[in-house]
Design a protein around this motif. Structure first.
Motif, PDB file in Angstrom:
ATOM      1  N   ALA A 134       0.200   5.676   0.748  1.00 11.14           N
ATOM      2  CA  ALA A 134      -0.474   6.698   0.857  1.00 11.14           C
ATOM      3  C   ALA A 134       0.024   8.004   0.615  1.00 11.14           C
ATOM      4  CB  ALA A 134      -0.827   6.588   2.358  1.00 11.14           C
ATOM      5  N   THR A 137      -4.911   6.348  -1.353  1.00 14.40           N
ATOM      6  CA  THR A 137      -3.969   5.447  -0.982  1.00 14.40           C
ATOM      7  C   THR A 137      -4.236   4.434  -2.381  1.00 14.40           C
ATOM      8  OG1 THR A 137      -4.275   5.383   1.002  1.00 14.40           O
ATOM      9  CG2 THR A 137      -3.581   3.415   0.271  1.00 14.40           C
ATOM     10  N   SER A 145       0.853  -1.118  -0.140  1.00 13.95           N
ATOM     11  CA  SER A 145       0.055  -0.006   0.003  1.00 13.95           C
ATOM     12  C   SER A 145       0.889   1.090  -0.097  1.00 13.95           C
ATOM     13  CB  SER A 145      -0.974   0.122   1.201  1.00 13.95           C
ATOM     14  OG  SER A 145      -0.312   0.037   2.491  1.00 13.95           O
TER      15      SER A 145
END
Length: 120
Positions: free
Chosen positions: A22, A76, A20
């Motif tokens: 962000a 994100t 991930s």
């Protein structure tokens, strides 16, 4: 705009990881999210990208195994990586092309990278 990537680690061949990334900071728009990787001694390569209109592209080598997605509300992006191969050991970087204000040209920002090691 700063990017922070998470989710790297050690995984066995055939395993999976979810990365991930962000974005923080004020932006008018994020036009393209991308995941790149750089293996030792090799050039950085584009793995997957997704535009703000939802257009997705993948490197041929990851088609059918990797999935890129995004959460616009949280700024994100994710990269689900399945059936990982030893040769996919690399530092994975996220990248965005964005505008801070509507009239500016696109700018680029890179995350710090997260190491993915595929090994038995």
């Amino acid at each position: 705009v700063q990017l922070q990537a998470f989710g790297g680690g050690l995984v066995q061949p055939g395993g999976f990881l979810r990365l991930s990334c962000a974005a923080s900071g004020s932006v008018f728009s994020i036009n393209v999210w991308g995941w790149y990787r750089q293996a030792p001694g090799k050039q950085r390569e584009l793995v997957a990208s997704i535009t703000n209109s939802g257009m997705i592209s993948y490197a041929d080598s990851v088609k059918g195994r990797f999935t890129i997605s995004r959460d616009n509300a949280k700024n994100t992006v994710f990269l689900q990586m399945n059936s990982l191969k030893i040769e996919e050991t690399a530092v994975y970087y996220c990248n965005i092309k964005y505008r801070r204000v509507y009239y500016e040209a696109l700018s680029t920002s890179w995350g710090q990278g997260t190491l993915v090691t595929v090994s038995s």
